[in-house]
Design a protein around this motif. Structure first.
Motif, PDB file in Angstrom:
ATOM      1  N   LYS A  21       0.677  -1.309  -0.082  1.00 23.51           N
ATOM      2  CA  LYS A  21      -0.281   0.119   0.128  1.00 23.51           C
ATOM      3  C   LYS A  21       1.219   1.570   0.236  1.00 23.51           C
ATOM      4  O   LYS A  21       0.639   2.532  -0.524  1.00 23.51           O
ATOM      5  CB  LYS A  21      -1.035  -0.535   1.054  1.00 23.51           C
ATOM      6  CG  LYS A  21      -2.266  -0.501   1.111  1.00 23.51           C
ATOM      7  CD  LYS A  21      -3.159   0.278   1.951  1.00 23.51           C
ATOM      8  CE  LYS A  21      -4.887  -0.981   1.800  1.00 23.51           C
ATOM      9  NZ  LYS A  21      -5.029  -1.926   1.645  1.00 23.51           N
TER      10      LYS A  21
ATOM     11  N   GLU B 244      -8.058  -3.179  -5.127  1.00 27.83           N
ATOM     12  CA  GLU B 244      -6.919  -4.127  -5.278  1.00 27.83           C
ATOM     13  C   GLU B 244      -7.503  -5.137  -4.642  1.00 27.83           C
ATOM     14  O   GLU B 244      -7.554  -6.085  -4.165  1.00 27.83           O
ATOM     15  CB  GLU B 244      -6.320  -3.089  -3.732  1.00 27.83           C
ATOM     16  CG  GLU B 244      -5.255  -4.750  -3.098  1.00 27.83           C
ATOM     17  CD  GLU B 244      -4.526  -2.860  -2.064  1.00 27.83           C
ATOM     18  OE1 GLU B 244      -3.420  -3.346  -1.450  1.00 27.83           O
ATOM     19  OE2 GLU B 244      -4.859  -2.733  -1.422  1.00 27.83           O
TER      20      GLU B 244
ATOM     21  N   LEU C 108      -0.085   3.725  -3.206  1.00 27.28           N
ATOM     22  CA  LEU C 108      -0.243   4.806  -2.896  1.00 27.28           C
ATOM     23  C   LEU C 108       0.424   5.531  -3.554  1.00 27.28           C
ATOM     24  O   LEU C 108      -0.237   7.073  -3.523  1.00 27.28           O
ATOM     25  CB  LEU C 108      -1.038   4.808  -1.521  1.00 27.28           C
ATOM     26  CG  LEU C 108      -2.347   3.811  -1.425  1.00 27.28           C
ATOM     27  CD1 LEU C 108      -3.066   3.554  -0.045  1.00 27.28           C
ATOM     28  CD2 LEU C 108      -3.595   3.972  -2.432  1.00 27.28           C
TER      29      LEU C 108
ATOM     30  N   ILE D  15      -7.931   0.650  -3.651  1.00 29.27           N
ATOM     31  CA  ILE D  15      -8.360   0.293  -2.504  1.00 29.27           C
ATOM     32  C   ILE D  15      -9.186  -0.830  -2.738  1.00 29.27           C
ATOM     33  O   ILE D  15      -9.237  -2.016  -2.720  1.00 29.27           O
ATOM     34  CB  ILE D  15      -9.099   0.799  -1.471  1.00 29.27           C
ATOM     35  CG1 ILE D  15      -7.785   1.490  -0.811  1.00 29.27           C
ATOM     36  CG2 ILE D  15      -9.203   0.250  -0.212  1.00 29.27           C
ATOM     37  CD1 ILE D  15      -8.320   2.694   0.171  1.00 29.27           C
TER      38      ILE D  15
END
Length: 230
Positions: A152, A212, A156, A209
């Motif tokens: 992440k 994912e 991100l 998110i």
């Protein structure tokens, strides 16, 4: 065999739309500073950033088909596979955002996002490549291929760098030229512009998110089916 054909075809379709835009379309901007912007002034549009990202992703995916691996959990991932997986984590949310917001705003008021003086310059098929098939291609990609999402922190961070870079460029263009790339911003005051940009950023992160989690569901079911066969 299907994956290389799919990736090459998606790359070719997007690249052809890019070539058509750069070859045959001249946007009616009078401001000399806008005219001097890269890519015939298209660099101020998120759509063009997205299109170039999609072309790059499908090219890398094609190279991975040929020289790398599409295994769900490869013991050793090649550099091309690592790049592909990170690029997907950015390309998917951006494509979904561009397609969703374009058609959402279009449905409310077409002139806020695609005024007639621009729409008349583009054939419908080019518009759909720019704003429709990008999302379709990426959703098919999600369902058809395997990938291992980056952490992440990495994913991100790369996503944020891309979005913040575009927003910074978008605002810089306005401050230097006094022109908004999207007419919607002419209708908003500064507080609402900031809210819109912040909401857009958070929406892309939310899509990241969601994608994912969806990827883990899809990839997990594929691995489970593979184990059952053995």
């Amino acid at each position: 065999m299907l994956l290389p054909i799919f990736h090459f075809s998606a790359m070719a379709v997007d690249a052809y739309a890019f070539w058509y835009d750069q070859t045959y379309v001249d946007l009616p901007f009078d401001n000399p500073l806008v005219k001097k912007l890269p890519l015939k002034s298209r660099s101020m549009f998120l759509t063009m950033w997205c299109l170039i990202l999609q072309i790059t992703y499908h090219m890398i995916a094609f190279l991975n088909d040929v020289f790398g691996t599409n295994a769900a959990s490869p013991k050793k991932k090649s550099t091309i596979r690592l790049i592909k997986d990170v690029l997907f984590s950015v390309a998917f949310p951006v494509a979904m955002y561009v397609s969703g917001t374009f058609w959402g705003i279009y449905a409310i008021d077409k002139d806020l996002i695609y005024p007639d003086y621009i729409a008349k310059l583009y054939p419908e098929w080019v518009n759909h490549i720019l704003h429709t098939t990008i999302a379709i291609f990426m959703f098919i990609e999600l369902l058809m291929t395997n990938r291992n999402y980056p952490s992440k922190k990495v994913g991100l961070s790369v996503m944020s760098i891309f979005i913040i870079s575009y927003i910074s460029f978008y605002l810089t263009v306005y401050f230097k030229t006094g022109i908004w790339a999207y007419p919607l911003f002419d209708e908003l005051n500064w507080p609402l512009r900031i809210v819109f940009l912040l909401f857009s950023y958070l929406l892309v992160i939310a899509i990241y998110i969601f994608a994912e989690k969806l990827n883990y569901i899809v990839t997990g079911s594929k691995i489970e089916k593979k184990h059952k066969k053995h």
